[in-house]
Every structure is written in C-alpha cells, then in structure tokens.
Design an enzyme around this catalytic site. Structure first.
Site, PDB file in Angstrom:
ATOM      1  CB  THR A  89      -0.933   0.014   1.217  1.00 33.66           C
ATOM      2  OG1 THR A  89      -0.173  -0.215   2.409  1.00 33.66           O
ATOM      3  CG2 THR A  89      -1.990  -1.063   1.107  1.00 33.66           C
ATOM      4  CB  THR A  90       3.810   2.287   2.013  1.00 31.54           C
ATOM      5  OG1 THR A  90       3.127   2.004   3.237  1.00 31.54           O
ATOM      6  CG2 THR A  90       4.626   3.545   2.183  1.00 31.54           C
ATOM      7  CG  ASP A 383      -0.602  -6.194   5.483  1.00 30.43           C
ATOM      8  OD1 ASP A 383      -1.827  -6.217   5.284  1.00 30.43           O
ATOM      9  OD2 ASP A 383       0.031  -5.167   5.780  1.00 30.43           O
TER      10      ASP A 383
END
Length: 546
Positions: A89-90, A383
């Site tokens: 995501t980052t 995750d």
C-alpha cells in the site's frame, strides 16, 4: 452573469492542477517515511482519543482525518491495493505521488496533460508486461521460498521480531486451506483462517490451532467445561423474555397477579430451553443475550452455553462445524446443529472448538505483550497471509529491496526510445518515478540515496536483474537469493492503481465546489480556495499522525 451561488468556489486551469497535485503529494509524503524494513511508525490519535501505532500504509491513511477530495482519491489507491494484493500500500501511494510530482515538471514545460496521461498509460502497460517477464515461477510446495515471502512482508512491522515463528504458522495455515482445482491451479480460501489475539505473552508463543477459538466464559459454574461429542446450536436470537414491540402497561391488583406474571415469564424461558434441549443440542453459542434464569435452566440440562459471541466467530463456527445459524430459537431443529468437539482452556480462558474430519478451518492465536503490540502484530500477519495466499495461487515472485523497480525503470527507458512524440517524456518520467522506491528505502535506512541508486543502476546495467538494496548492510546484492521476495501480483497492482489515480488527477482542469473544498461539510474557511492549499481542505488532521 452570475450562475453559481455566492458560497461556491471554483478553481480552474493551472491553479486546479497545482491544487490537486499538492493534495495528492501531501498524502504520499505522509506515508513515505514508513516504507521498508527501516521505516518509522506513525502515532495516530482519533477524535475519541484512541491511539494507533503503525507503519501500515492503508491503516495510516484510513485513520487520518483527511477532508480533501483529491487526497481521498489517493487514499482509495491504498485501499484498492490492500483489497487486491494485501500488501504494497505504501509503495502504491508513494509511486502515485511521485508520478504527479514528475507530471508537474512536464506541465511547466508546456506539455499538455493528455500527452502525459497517454505516456503514463503506455508506460504502465509496458511495466506490467515486464514484471511478468522478470518474475520467477514458484512451486506452492516450495516451503522455504513461500516462508521468505511471509518474512519479507512482515519485515519492518511489529511482527518482525518473531517473523520466523510467525512465517511458519502462516505457511502451515495457508497450506491447510489450499485446494487444487481441476485445472491444476491452487485456490486459497482465506475465509477458513480466523485470527484471535491475546495479551500478556510474547509473540513467539503464538499458535496455530485446528478449528476455532472463542474468547468467552461459560455462563454458569455448573455447566460442563468440555463436550467431546458436541451438537452445537449457533443462535442469533436472545434467550430472554420476549418484549412487546409497542409500549405497554400492565395493571396489577394483587400480589398473586404479580406472581402469575412472573411465573409466565419463567415458563417462557423454560420453554425456550426445552426447545433447545429437544433439538439434541448440548452446546449453545449465542450471538445475543441470555437471561440469568435461562442460564440456570441450561446448566440444569447439562448444556454448555456462551453469550455475546462475535458475529465473525459465529460465521466461522458454521464453517468449522456445519449446521445453520438459527434466527428463531422456537424454529430450531436437529438439522440446524453443527457437530464437533468443544473444550475449555482455563489458563487462557478460551474455548477450543474442533469440527469433524471434513473441516479444515484453522485459527491463528496471536499473542503480544500489550494491546498496541498485538494490534500491530495482527495487521502484519494479515498482510503476510494475503501475500502468501497470492504467492501460492498466482505462483510468481520478484526480487525485493528495490530490485524490481530499478529493473523496470531501466527497461522503460529503453522502451521510451520507441515511443514517438511528447509521450516519450512521460514514459521517462514514469521510469524516474519508479526509482523513488529504492531512494526512499535508502533514505529511511540512513543511507545516501544518490550513491545507492547509482550502484543499483550499474548492477542492473551489468545484467543483474535481481540486484537490490540490503538496508541492513547498505550493500547492493542479489535480494532474491538473500530471501527478500515479493509477489509479482502486488507490484502489478501497485503500478496499475498508482497510474490510474495519477491520470485521474491530471485530467481535472476545473474544480467547482458548492461550499469550501472539503468533503466533511465544515463551514470554516481553512483550506478551501487555491490560496488555502497549505491547509489542504482539512488535511490539518494529519498533525495527529506525525
């Protein structure tokens, strides 16, 4: 001619582009420092005073008080990445921000947004094709490599200290819920993996348990604590006195009438318990409340019961035990029951529930010293579960540590030579944006980002497609061989969502707002007009994240 209300605001042309790009970049820069094994954490304090400490990109962006329409579009990039790939995501948000930064430079050179959008689209398509070309196929039975995927995902997060223990649990959990389809592909059903957390012990004491775990106590001391041959009723109906749907009043003239009224309530509860007994159930997990008197009757019949069981636990118990979730206790029958065994761990204050031979659901019992530790541990493990399941089902891996981004950037620059017109400059800008990942990895590790990028480029020019940054030693090495591996699907998804978000922002040349340029409906004028871009229309809420 006045065609808009006096409270409305309009930002157009270059001002609109600057406004949107600034908003998107502010979001991207808010999470950049969390990238990689050496990334820092953010402390997020919500309006209720609850504290979240994390470096998970999507958690940070969802918790931040963002009140800007463009910024929210970038948050959607992180949410899409989380839903589709589980990790990265980052990276996706950082690339989107860098694409817009590079696009701003091209706009200043009088290159039209349409040409930039087309160039970014071409570059994205080519980059995803190159990811597939660079990716290495992995066998779902390659235990060592699949564990490395889990360890890479957890590195830099709260789960890192015990990542080897947790990677083993994650691999075994995914293995147990993987089935082979008729066409030879592997399907991972994450619905059959539940997570339960417990504080007071170290993460290294986490366990993988067959079946389900229910963090509840028996309702009565006289109830059995263990039922080997359990017939389980899953109930979404309170075992309580039924109340009238409308307000009612009862007039009582004598104590006898009061006693009759109480006796009638007691009979009603007794009938409910009799109905449960008639189904053959000897264990009841109820999502709603259970009356104190009903608890007494259940204990008297030797029925083990727990109340206020979470909805997610009830659904998972149905997967484990079979049977149906009953919404009306009076309509329950023997066919609605699930079957298995229920035992009690008094030390951990948990029920362990196992299904029959056909059940293959498992529970990861994660332990941590405090609530904040165990919350971050849960996010890291979730995750890792997602990326491991993707690795098993998709079967393609790429080298981490910035290796894939540098390789893609190199290939895109070669591809740019074949692109005609001004789109070529956009393709090159896209390649430069990808190199943000190794630069930020180096910065967050306290290394010189320029020297690192020069060394990485030299290694890739020399033919080493797996050359990435070892953030612990500062050396450039074969990260795939070193066990720093990521899923190809996560990279493809990050490229796709980042490009589409950037192009969506670039295509806007006019912003018309009925009030101020925020989405929260605030009446104050802090961040609305172009002059208020510093406030970002409510992005001041990020102060709690820094």
């Amino acid at each position: 001619m006045i065609i808009m209300g006096e409270d409305s605001q309009r930002v157009k042309d270059k001002d609109a582009q600057e406004y949107n790009i600034s908003a998107a970049r502010a979001v991207a820069e808010a999470v950049r420092s969390t990238l990689g094994p050496k990334g820092m954490d953010k402390m997020l304090v919500d309006s209720m005073g609850d504290v979240t400490i994390t470096n998970d990109g999507v958690t940070i962006l969802q918790t931040m008080d963002i009140d800007n329409p463009t910024a929210e579009m970038i948050v959607e990039v992180a949410e899409t990445q989380e839903d589709e790939a589980g990790d990265g995501t980052t990276t996706a948000v950082a690339i989107a921000g860098e694409l817009l930064k590079n696009a701003e430079d091209l706009l200043e050179q009088e290159i039209h947004p349409t040409a930039i959008i087309k160039g970014f689209h071409l570059a994205s398509e080519q980059a995803r094709a190159e990811v597939d070309d660079v990716a290495t196929a992995v066998d779902p039975d390659d235990e060592e490599l699949i564990r490395k995927v889990a360890e890479t995902s957890m590195t830099g997060k709260g789960a890192e200290l015990e990542k080897e223990v947790l990677a083993d649990l994650i691999y075994r959990a995914v293995k147990q819920v993987t089935v082979e389809a008729d066409d030879g592909s592997h399907v991972v059903d994450l619905e059959n993996i539940a997570m339960e957390t417990q504080t007071g012990r170290s993460a290294g004491e986490s366990e993988l348990l067959q079946g389900a775990v229910v963090d509840k106590d028996p309702l009565h001391d006289d109830m059995p604590s263990e039922v080997e041959d359990a017939n389980v009723l899953l109930l979404n109906d309170p075992i309580e006195v039924e109340e009238a749907d409308v307000d009612t009043q009862v007039s009582i003239d004598s104590p006898d009438q009061l006693q009759q009224f109480l006796d009638q309530e007691e009979d009603q509860l007794k009938q409910k318990v009799e109905q449960i007994k008639a189904t053959g159930a000897n264990v009841v997990f109820c999502q709603k409340g259970v009356d104190d008197l009903a608890q007494h009757y259940l204990a008297k019949e030797g029925i083990l019961a727990a109340r206020r069981v979470k909805k997610s636990d009830i659904s998972f118990l149905r997967n484990i035990l079979g049977g149906n979730i009953v919404s009306d206790v009076d309509a329950a029958t023997a066919d609605d029951l699930g079957h298995g065994s229920v035992s009690r761990d008094d030390a951990d204050e948990l029920f362990y529930v196992e299904g029959g031979d056909d059940a293959h659901g498992v529970t990861l019992l994660l332990r941590g010293s405090t609530d904040h530790v165990v919350d971050e541990l849960e996010r890291g493990v979730q995750d890792a579960l997602d990326v491991v399941s993707t690795a098993v089902s998709d079967g393609r891996l790429v080298a981490g540590g910035g290796a894939i981004e540098v390789e893609l950037a190199s290939r895109l620059r070669d591809y740019a030579d074949s692109v005609e017109g001004r789109e070529q400059l956009a393709v090159e800008a896209f390649a430069d944006a990808l190199e943000l990942v190794p630069r930020v990895l180096a910065e967050n590790a306290g290394l010189d980002s320029i020297d690192t990028l020069v060394d990485l480029r030299a290694a890739h020019e020399g033919g080493d497609a797996h050359a990435g940054l070892n953030v612990f030693s500062g050396d450039v090495e074969d990260t795939f061989e070193a066990g720093v591996v990521e899923t190809a699907h996560a990279k493809e998804q990050a490229l796709s969502s980042a490009t589409e978000a950037a192009n969506l922002v670039l295509k806007i040349d006019d912003i018309i707002a009925a009030g101020d340029l925020s989405t929260g409906g605030n009446d104050d004028d802090e961040g609305g007009a172009p002059g208020g871009m510093g406030g970002m229309g409510g992005m001041g809420g990020m102060g709690g994240a820094m």
